[in-house]
Enzyme design. Structure first.
Site, mmCIF file in Angstrom:
data_model
loop_
_atom_site.group_PDB
_atom_site.id
_atom_site.type_symbol
_atom_site.label_atom_id
_atom_site.label_comp_id
_atom_site.label_asym_id
_atom_site.label_seq_id
_atom_site.Cartn_x
_atom_site.Cartn_y
_atom_site.Cartn_z
ATOM 1 N N TYR A 1 -0.648 -12.340 -6.167
ATOM 2 C CA TYR A 1 0.199 -11.546 -7.106
ATOM 3 C C TYR A 1 1.612 -11.906 -6.759
ATOM 4 O O TYR A 1 2.591 -11.128 -7.272
ATOM 5 C CB TYR A 1 -0.068 -10.050 -6.890
ATOM 6 C CG TYR A 1 -0.102 -9.611 -5.686
ATOM 7 C CD1 TYR A 1 1.150 -9.107 -5.142
ATOM 8 C CD2 TYR A 1 -1.125 -9.391 -4.861
ATOM 9 C CE1 TYR A 1 1.299 -8.378 -3.808
ATOM 10 C CE2 TYR A 1 -1.199 -8.825 -3.562
ATOM 11 C CZ TYR A 1 0.285 -8.357 -3.073
ATOM 12 O OH TYR A 1 0.211 -7.890 -1.732
ATOM 13 N N LYS B 1 -8.815 -6.914 9.956
ATOM 14 C CA LYS B 1 -9.901 -6.280 9.001
ATOM 15 C C LYS B 1 -11.270 -6.258 9.728
ATOM 16 O O LYS B 1 -12.028 -5.608 9.829
ATOM 17 C CB LYS B 1 -10.030 -6.977 7.835
ATOM 18 C CG LYS B 1 -8.828 -6.760 6.816
ATOM 19 C CD LYS B 1 -8.983 -7.200 5.494
ATOM 20 C CE LYS B 1 -7.688 -6.803 4.655
ATOM 21 N NZ LYS B 1 -8.258 -7.312 3.125
ATOM 22 N N SER C 1 0.956 -1.238 0.013
ATOM 23 C CA SER C 1 0.198 0.095 0.099
ATOM 24 C C SER C 1 1.070 1.313 0.278
ATOM 25 O O SER C 1 0.611 2.248 -0.826
ATOM 26 C CB SER C 1 -1.107 0.024 1.112
ATOM 27 O OG SER C 1 -1.815 -0.970 1.063
ATOM 28 N N ALA D 1 -13.052 -19.961 0.750
ATOM 29 C CA ALA D 1 -14.130 -19.504 1.491
ATOM 30 C C ALA D 1 -13.609 -18.556 2.651
ATOM 31 O O ALA D 1 -14.356 -18.573 3.549
ATOM 32 C CB ALA D 1 -15.079 -20.862 2.108
ATOM 33 N N GLY D 2 -12.617 -18.129 2.407
ATOM 34 C CA GLY D 2 -12.020 -17.088 3.427
ATOM 35 C C GLY D 2 -12.481 -15.517 3.100
ATOM 36 O O GLY D 2 -13.598 -15.556 2.438
ATOM 37 N N GLY D 3 -11.821 -14.620 3.837
ATOM 38 C CA GLY D 3 -12.134 -13.381 3.913
ATOM 39 C C GLY D 3 -12.416 -12.736 2.377
ATOM 40 O O GLY D 3 -13.208 -12.043 1.831
ATOM 41 N N ASP E 1 -12.436 -4.071 -1.547
ATOM 42 C CA ASP E 1 -11.834 -5.416 -2.024
ATOM 43 C C ASP E 1 -12.689 -6.007 -3.394
ATOM 44 O O ASP E 1 -12.340 -6.009 -4.410
ATOM 45 C CB ASP E 1 -11.585 -6.614 -0.983
ATOM 46 C CG ASP E 1 -10.400 -6.469 -0.165
ATOM 47 O OD1 ASP E 1 -9.296 -5.683 -0.768
ATOM 48 O OD2 ASP E 1 -10.281 -6.878 0.793
ATOM 49 N N GLY F 1 -3.551 -11.116 -9.844
ATOM 50 C CA GLY F 1 -4.194 -10.476 -8.576
ATOM 51 C C GLY F 1 -3.634 -9.186 -8.320
ATOM 52 O O GLY F 1 -4.054 -8.418 -7.348
#
Length: 278
Positions: free
Chosen positions: A220, A66, A17, A130-132, A103, A241
């Site tokens: 990525y 998060k 970031s 099936a995660g975040g 996202d 990604g």
């Protein structure tokens, strides 16, 4: 007055970031700064309560904060509430903390940019994991009008629970049966860490996938995962990604610094050049 934002995580050194936001600050000639803040989980609530005191107008949030960041916010947008996590925070003029999750926006915007016809006659999409990240992508796909989504996870109970959250358009399928159902899919998305540098490979036979289908991977590092390499060899359009990472940063930057930035090839090249660094 210099406006300052940051990314909060534990650890946080890996975050790209600062590379993205500092590039935009320089490109647009903005008197601003973007920092990294390593914050332990037990210190997060206090840090967010004192965000203004630290000199920040807002923040990005990365793992493992998060979900806690969403709970700490006084207000949250529909995406953050549906996804159950926040990756973007800002203070309003009264000092109240607001939360968003960008996202889903980042993923779908990148798909639109890299594979503009991805949603034409798509039939079904398959999401692995099936995660975040999967939660964000399911939200984005449903908002984009995808009529049917097959969800495969190594622990099927987790996929079933997520399908119940997002409704009848989501169908959980057995992890071992994922290859056999690819023939109905116009989009395949890997949201797991499988295939990432240092992680086990993603083991999937994509021979049944239509060659007109788009294959996306949120990983990525490497930019071209084994899944994307195999898909490209057989003629499928592939989406890596990194674009999701770049596009999800846009709304936060605009919120903090007052300019809506553009994702460009020059920005992408700048970030790619740093991927091997910490």
């Amino acid at each position: 007055m210099t406006r300052r934002a940051c990314v909060i995580g534990w650890p946080v050194e890996h975050s790209r970031s600062p590379v993205i936001h500092r590039y935009w600050l320089d490109e647009y000639g903005i008197d601003g700064a973007y920092e990294k803040e390593a914050v332990k989980p037990e210190d997060l609530d206090r840090f967010l309560q004192e965000l203004s005191g630290h000199g920040y107008v807002g923040a990005n949030v990365t793992l493992p904060h998060k979900e806690a960041a969403l709970r700490a916010a006084g207000a949250a947008d529909a995406a953050a509430l549906a996804i159950g996590a926040a990756n973007t925070l800002w203070l309003d003029e009264k000092g109240s903390l607001h939360a968003s999750n960008t996202d889903a926006y980042g993923f779908v915007t990148n798909l639109d940019a890299e594979a503009p016809q991805w949603n034409e006659g798509i039939g079904a999409a398959m999401v692995l994991g099936a995660g975040g990240a999967a939660r964000a992508i399911l939200y984005g796909l449903l908002a984009a009008g995808v009529p049917r989504i097959l969800l495969a996870n190594r622990t099927k109970a987790k996929a079933e629970a997520l399908a119940r959250v997002f409704g009848p358009q989501i169908e959980s399928i057995d992890w071992d049966g994922r290859a056999a159902t690819l023939s109905a899919c116009g989009l395949l998305i890997n949201t797991t860490s499988l295939g990432m540098t240092g992680q086990p490979p993603l083991d999937i036979d994509i021979s049944a996938l239509p060659r007109s289908a788009v294959v996306a991977d949120i990983v990525y590092a490497p930019l071209l995962t084994p899944l994307l390499v195999e898909a490209a060899k057989r003629g499928n359009a592939v989406v890596d990604g990194l674009g999701m990472l770049l596009h999800q940063a846009v709304p936060g930057f605009e919120r903090w610094f007052g300019v809506r930035p553009h994702v460009t090839p020059a920005l992408r090249a700048h970030v790619v050049a740093t991927l091997g660094e910490t």
